[in-house]
Design an enzyme around this catalytic site. Structure first.
Site, PDB file in Angstrom:
ATOM      1  N   ARG A 230      -7.987   3.337  -3.614  1.00 14.42           N
ATOM      2  CA  ARG A 230      -7.167   3.213  -4.625  1.00 14.42           C
ATOM      3  C   ARG A 230      -5.831   2.883  -4.349  1.00 14.42           C
ATOM      4  NH1 ARG A 230     -11.016   2.501  -7.201  1.00 14.42           N
ATOM      5  NH2 ARG A 230     -11.640   3.548  -9.120  1.00 14.42           N
ATOM      6  N   GLU A 259      -2.560  -2.980  -9.886  1.00  8.79           N
ATOM      7  CA  GLU A 259      -3.338  -4.410  -9.773  1.00  8.79           C
ATOM      8  C   GLU A 259      -3.170  -4.790 -11.539  1.00  8.79           C
ATOM      9  OE1 GLU A 259      -7.154  -2.779  -8.770  1.00  8.79           O
ATOM     10  OE2 GLU A 259      -6.295  -2.173  -6.951  1.00  8.79           O
ATOM     11  N   HIS A 277      -9.430  -6.339  -4.989  1.00 11.89           N
ATOM     12  CA  HIS A 277     -10.080  -5.141  -5.749  1.00 11.89           C
ATOM     13  C   HIS A 277     -11.851  -5.750  -5.515  1.00 11.89           C
ATOM     14  CE1 HIS A 277     -10.209  -1.281  -7.884  1.00 11.89           C
ATOM     15  NE2 HIS A 277     -11.451  -1.425  -7.095  1.00 11.89           N
TER      16      HIS A 277
END
Ligand code: 8YV
Length: 310
Positions: A230, A259, A277
């Site tokens: 993360r 993000e 991601h």
């Protein structure tokens, strides 16, 4: 009567079809006023389908007094208020194991892409630089130490794969495990001894900015930091500064603090490989994750135990 379900964000078509057939689905992302929709639906909604990214906070849960279950499309549940869910006796499910292989593969891909400069090589060919001479040499990963931050299910898969590339494996986590890898109870020490540090620990308060300036400096100017965990696990401004100042050799990053926003400075760095991601984002894995989201919900509403409770 189909049970009512709130979907926080869109999912793959096969998931949407399955949910539409078994539930009355309310699409939260289509609502102009999210809070107003939740308030209006409140009384009858018994389930939430969400993702690791979108999560579910206490306010969303509290707007739904009859909520029984939150089914998460992802293994990481750091964006779901688990404490609040437990207090409300709401079941939370996630999608473990089905994504181990692809997430581990992304970690290995970033290891190779950074050390062998795959993206730089690609640009070298496309920009016609090869016609003028060979590209600089890159670095081998065999014989180098890989420090794994978080030796869970995915971390173990990364270890197994990296071993096949001839790497030495070390790990840091909450506790020593019965594995043939060196355990460090000090993350800075592991970073100092490692050539590569890969983060694959859960997000959330316990790991917030655990990869700080001291850890980045310990990885060092010859070392590479890989993040498939993360964005929250690293101090992002400290990471950018370490790369800019050459205190850290390189980075392979699949996740970011905000993000889909990525710090501007990273976009032009040759020693950095960036991904959107995407570690679990293959057709195969996302299908399996979607199936688990649906199967957990179906099990619950058929009166059976859920398959993968958190
Ligand atoms: C997904 C993830 O990208 O599983 C996780 O925790 O971060 C990813 O697999 C995400 O949950 C899908 O939105």
């Amino acid at each position: 009567m189909k049970p009512e379900l709130v979907m926080v964000g869109p999912m793959m078509p096969h998931v949407m079809e399955a949910l539409d057939s078994d539930f009355t689905v309310h699409r939260l992302w289509e609502a102009a006023d999210r809070a107003a929709l939740l308030k209006q639906l409140g009384g009858n909604v018994r389930a939430i389908a969400t993702s690791g990214h979108l999560g579910a906070d206490a306010a969303t849960m509290d707007a739904l007094p009859k909520l029984e279950i939150i089914s998460c499309y992802g293994v990481g549940v750091d964006s779901i208020d688990l404490k609040h869910a437990a207090e409300r006796k709401v079941i939370v499910t996630n999608t473990p194991d089905v994504l181990n292989d692809d997430v581990a593969n992304m970690a290995i891909a970033l290891l190779l892409a950074t050390s062998r400069e795959i993206c730089n090589g690609d640009r070298y060919v496309r920009e016609g630089k090869w016609l003028k001479g060979a590209m600089r040499l890159t670095r081998a990963i065999r014989g180098r130490q890989l420090g794994i931050l978080g030796l869970g299910r995915i971390g173990k898969d990364i270890a197994r794969k990296a071993e096949a590339f001839g790497m030495k494996i070390a790990y840091h986590g909450r506790k020593k495990q019965d594995v043939p890898f060196r355990f460090y109870d000090d993350l800075v020490e592991m970073a100092r001894d490692s050539d590569y540090l890969v983060a694959i620990c859960p997000g959330g308060p316990a790991t917030d900015k655990i990869v700080n300036r001291a850890v980045l400096d310990a990885i060092g100017p010859e070392g590479v930091f890989i993040n498939v965990a993360r964005g929250s696990v690293v101090d992002e401004p400290a990471l950018v500064a370490a790369l800019q100042e050459g205190r850290l050799g390189g980075a392979g990053l699949d996740v970011f603090a905000e993000e889909p926003k990525v710090p501007e400075a990273l976009l032009t760095m040759e020693q950095v490989v960036l991904q959107p991601h995407a570690a679990s984002a293959t057709h195969e894995t996302r299908r399996a994750m979607g199936d688990l989201v649906v199967d957990n919900l179906r099990a619950h509403f058929a009166g059976r135990p859920v398959l993968t409770p958190v």
